[in-house]
Write an enzyme that holds these catalytic residues in place. Structure first.
Site, short mmCIF file in Angstrom:
data_model
loop_
_atom_site.label_atom_id
_atom_site.label_comp_id
_atom_site.label_asym_id
_atom_site.label_seq_id
_atom_site.Cartn_x
_atom_site.Cartn_y
_atom_site.Cartn_z
N ASP A 262 0.82 -1.23 0.00
CA ASP A 262 0.00 0.00 0.00
C ASP A 262 0.84 1.27 0.00
O ASP A 262 0.43 2.29 0.55
CB ASP A 262 -0.95 0.03 1.22
CG ASP A 262 -1.77 -1.22 1.33
OD1 ASP A 262 -2.27 -1.69 0.30
OD2 ASP A 262 -1.93 -1.74 2.46
N LYS B 187 2.17 2.36 -5.07
CA LYS B 187 2.83 1.88 -6.29
C LYS B 187 2.01 2.20 -7.54
O LYS B 187 2.56 2.52 -8.58
CB LYS B 187 3.04 0.35 -6.21
CG LYS B 187 4.03 -0.06 -5.13
CD LYS B 187 4.18 -1.56 -5.07
CE LYS B 187 2.98 -2.27 -4.51
NZ LYS B 187 2.70 -2.04 -3.09
N GLY C 161 -4.38 -3.87 -4.52
CA GLY C 161 -5.38 -2.88 -4.87
C GLY C 161 -4.66 -1.58 -5.15
O GLY C 161 -4.02 -1.02 -4.27
N HIS C 162 -4.70 -1.15 -6.39
CA HIS C 162 -4.02 0.10 -6.74
C HIS C 162 -5.07 1.17 -7.05
O HIS C 162 -5.89 1.01 -7.93
CB HIS C 162 -3.10 -0.11 -7.94
CG HIS C 162 -1.93 -1.00 -7.61
ND1 HIS C 162 -1.18 -1.64 -8.56
CD2 HIS C 162 -1.39 -1.34 -6.43
CE1 HIS C 162 -0.23 -2.34 -7.97
NE2 HIS C 162 -0.35 -2.18 -6.67
N GLN D 76 1.99 -5.82 -3.32
CA GLN D 76 2.35 -5.94 -1.89
C GLN D 76 3.71 -5.26 -1.64
O GLN D 76 4.02 -4.31 -2.34
CB GLN D 76 2.35 -7.41 -1.43
CG GLN D 76 0.98 -8.07 -1.41
CD GLN D 76 0.53 -8.59 -2.76
OE1 GLN D 76 1.27 -9.28 -3.43
NE2 GLN D 76 -0.67 -8.26 -3.16
P1 IMP Z 1 -2.87 -12.60 1.44
O1 IMP Z 1 -1.93 -12.03 0.45
O2 IMP Z 1 -4.32 -12.30 1.14
O3 IMP Z 1 -2.62 -14.06 1.69
O4 IMP Z 1 -2.60 -11.87 2.85
C1 IMP Z 1 -1.38 -12.07 3.58
C2 IMP Z 1 -0.93 -10.79 4.25
O5 IMP Z 1 -0.52 -9.86 3.25
C3 IMP Z 1 -2.01 -10.08 5.07
O6 IMP Z 1 -1.40 -9.45 6.17
C4 IMP Z 1 -2.54 -9.04 4.11
O7 IMP Z 1 -3.12 -7.94 4.78
C5 IMP Z 1 -1.26 -8.65 3.40
N1 IMP Z 1 -1.52 -8.14 2.05
C6 IMP Z 1 -1.85 -8.83 0.95
N2 IMP Z 1 -1.98 -8.02 -0.11
C7 IMP Z 1 -1.72 -6.79 0.32
C8 IMP Z 1 -1.65 -5.52 -0.33
O8 IMP Z 1 -1.85 -5.37 -1.53
N3 IMP Z 1 -1.33 -4.47 0.48
C9 IMP Z 1 -1.06 -4.60 1.79
N4 IMP Z 1 -1.09 -5.76 2.43
C10 IMP Z 1 -1.41 -6.85 1.70
#
Ligand code: IMP
Length: 429
Positions: free
Chosen positions: A13, A16, A40-41, A224
Site C-alpha cells: 500500500d 505503487k 489494490g491500486h 504488496q
Molecule cells: P494474502 O496475500 O491475502 O494471503 O494476505 C497475507 C498478508 O498480506 C495479510 O497481512 C494481508 O493484509 C497482506 N496483504 C496482501 N496483499 C496486500 C496488499 O496489496 N497491500 C497490503 N497488504 C497486503
C-alpha cells in the site's frame, strides 16, 4: 533500452499504482509478476478514481500493453469484471493491449473457501485478504494447481478437477466443517471464463524478450511489499509470493540481466494491514491522525490500516534485498500539519541496539523503536512540483530519509493526482 521494476519497500500500500501510472509514459509494456487480486491500486485520473486489483495500472494509457505474468495467481471472475469496467470507462479499446500468461495459476473456488475457513481460527490468523492467494500458491508449489492453459482444454480441466476436488472437499467438510463444492458447477462456470479469456492468453516470456530485443522499455509492477515477501518478509505474517526482486524473473521469464533499475516505493510514514510485527506502529492519537489524513483504509478489503512512523531499519532491508537504485517517497503531504515528525533509526531489543532488520518475526515483535525527531513544515505542499518548491523542513526530512536508507529519492508524491508529483530524476533515462 531501460527495464525498471517498481517494488513496495514496506508492507504494501505504498502508492505503487500512482508511480506505475506516471512511469508508464516511458514504457511500452507494463508487467505484473506476482500476487493476485489481493493487491489494490488506487488511481486518480481527472475526476475519476479507479481501483485496479489485477490488471496493471498501465492499462489507463492508450497503446500500452499490459502483461500478467506466469507468477501471478489469477481469479478469472475478477479479471473479467475489471476488463468490463475498464471497457465501459473507455480504457481498453483493443484486446491486444492485454496478455495473460498460459502458465499462470488460476484461483479456484476452493482456494477462497479454504483461505476464509483458515482465517476463522483466531489463534492462527494472518489477516489475509481472503482472496484465496495463499491456498492457490500452496497448490502451485504442491504441483496440483490448475493453470490457465488447463482451463482452456475441457478434458484436461475435467481430469484435474476430478483429481483435486475430492481432497479439497474432504478438507472443507471434514476439517473445517464447511459446505462441499460442486464439480459440475465449477466445470461449467470456469470453462465459460476460459472461453472469454482465451483471446488474451499467450507467453509472457517470449513476448517480453522479443519486446526487449526490439528496443521496448518494460515496467514491472510489483504488488504488496518487500516485508510481505514469502522468503524475506516477517514470516508467517506475509503473503505467499516473492514480492522482492527475484519474483520478477521467476514470475515473467525475463532474465535478471535485463533489469536496469529498481525503484522502491515508500510512504513518508509507514502502514501495515493484517497481523504481524510493526515496531514503529502508533497506538495513540497520532496513529489515528495519520490514518485520517492519509485515508488509510485498504482498497481491497476496506480494513483500517495500522499506521506508524517511517522505519529506516525496514527501508534499509528493502534497499539491500532488492538492490534499490532509487526511492519514490509517497504521501509526503499527509505530514503537512504536523509540528514534529519522528523517524525510527534503530531498534532496541533486550537492551541491545539493532541497526539491521531482524529476520525472525518473534524478535521483531519485541523490538522497540529508537526515534529521531524532526521539525514539521506546517504548510501545504500539494502544489510543489520541484524540490525547490518544498519548504526547508520538508527538504531536510527527505534528505534524512535518503541518508538513513542509503538510497536517493527519484520521485516525491505530494498528493493523489498524477500532476501532484516531483520527479527528481528519471529511472528510464
Ligand atoms: P494474502 O496475500 O491475502 O494471503 O494476505 C497475507 C498478508 O498480506 C495479510 O497481512 C494481508 O493484509 C497482506 N496483504 C496482501 N496483499 C496486500 C496488499 O496489496 N497491500 C497490503 N497488504 C497486503
Amino acid at each position: 533500452m531501460a527495464n525498471v521494476v517498481i517494488i513496495g519497500a514496506q508492507w504494501g500500500d505504498e502508492g505503487k499504482g500512482k508511480v506505475v501510472d506516471i512511469y508508464t509514459e516511458h514504457a511500452q509494456q507494463v508487467v505484473r509478476y506476482q500476487g493476485g487480486n489481493n493487491a489494490g491500486h488506487t488511481l486518480v485520473v481527472g475526476d475519476q478514481t479507479i481501483v485496479l486489483h489485477l490488471i496493471p495500472s498501465g492499462i489507463l494509457h492508450p497503446g500500452k500493453r499490459c502483461v500478467i505474468g506466469n507468477g501471478v495467481v489469477l481469479d478469472p471472475k475478477i479479471f473479467l469484471g475489471e476488463i468490463e469496467n475498464l471497457k465501459k470507462k473507455g480504457y481498453i479499446k483493443d484486446d491486444q493491449q492485454l496478455l495473460v500468461d498460459s502458465n499462470l495459476h488460476v484461483i479456484m473456488p476452493w482456494h477462497k473457501a479454504i483461505d476464509l475457513a483458515r482465517e476463522k481460527d483466531t489463534s492462527r490468523k494472518i489477516g489475509t485478504t481472503g482472496r484465496g492467494i495463499g491456498p492457490a500458491y500452496e497448490d502451485k508449489i504442491g504441483r496440483r494447481g490448475i493453470r490457465m492453459s488447463d482451463l482452456t482444454k475441457p478434458q484436461v480441466f475435467r481430469r484435474k478437477l476430478k483429481e483435486v476436488l475430492p481432497e479439497k472437499n474432504f478438507l472443507l467438510e471434514k476439517f473445517f466443517g464447511e459446505a462441499p463444492l460442486d464439480e459440475e458447477q465449477i466445470f461449467t462456470e470456469y470453462s465459460g471464463y476460459a472461453q472469454q479469456i482465451a483471446k488474451y492468453i499467450g507467453c509472457c516470456s517470449t513476448t517480453l524478450n522479443k519486446a526487449i530485443q526490439a528496443g521496448d522499455n518494460l515496467l514491472f509492477e510489483g504488488a504488496q511489499g518487500t516485508l510481505l515477501d514469502i522468503d524475506h518478509g516477517t514470516y508467517p505474517y506475509v503473503t505467499s509470493s516473492s514480492t522482492c526482486i527475484g519474483g520478477v524473473s521467476t514470475g515473467t521469464g525475463v532474465a535478471p540481466r535485463h533489469i536496469t533499475g529498481v525503484v522502491g516505493i515508500t510512504k513518508a510514514y509507514c502502514t501495515r494491514v493484517g497481523e504481524g510485527p510493526f515496531p514503529s506502529e502508533l497506538h495513540d492519537e497520532m496513529g489515528e491522525r495519520l490514518r485520517k489524513a492519509g485515508n488509510e483504509f485498504g482498497s481491497t478489503t476496506g480494513r483500517p490500516r495500522r499506521c506508524g512512523w517511517f522505519d529506516a531499519v525496514a527501508i534499509r532491508e528493502a534497499v539491500r534485498l532488492n538492490g534499490l537504485t532509487g526511492l519514490a517517497v509517497t504521501k509526503l503531504d499527509v505530514l503537512n500539519e504536523l509540528d514534529a515528525i519522528k523517524v525510527c533509526t534503530a531498534y532496541s531489543y533486550k537492551g541491545q541496539m539493532l541497526e539491521e532488520f531482524p529476520r525472525d518475526a518473534d524478535i521483531l515483535q519485541e523490538c522497540t523503536p529508537v526515534y529521531e525527531e524532526f521539525e514539521g513544515w506546517r504548510s501545504d505542499i500539494c502544489e510543489a512540483r520541484t524540490m525547490a518548491d518544498l519548504p526547508a523542513a520538508a527538504k531536510a526530512y527527505l534528505a534524512k530519509l535518503e541518508e538513513l536508507s542509503g538510497c536517493p529519492a527519484v520521485l516525491i508524491s505530494v498528493g493523489p493526482r498524477r500532476d501532484q508529483t516531483i520527479q527528481v530524476s528519471n529511472p528510464f533515462s
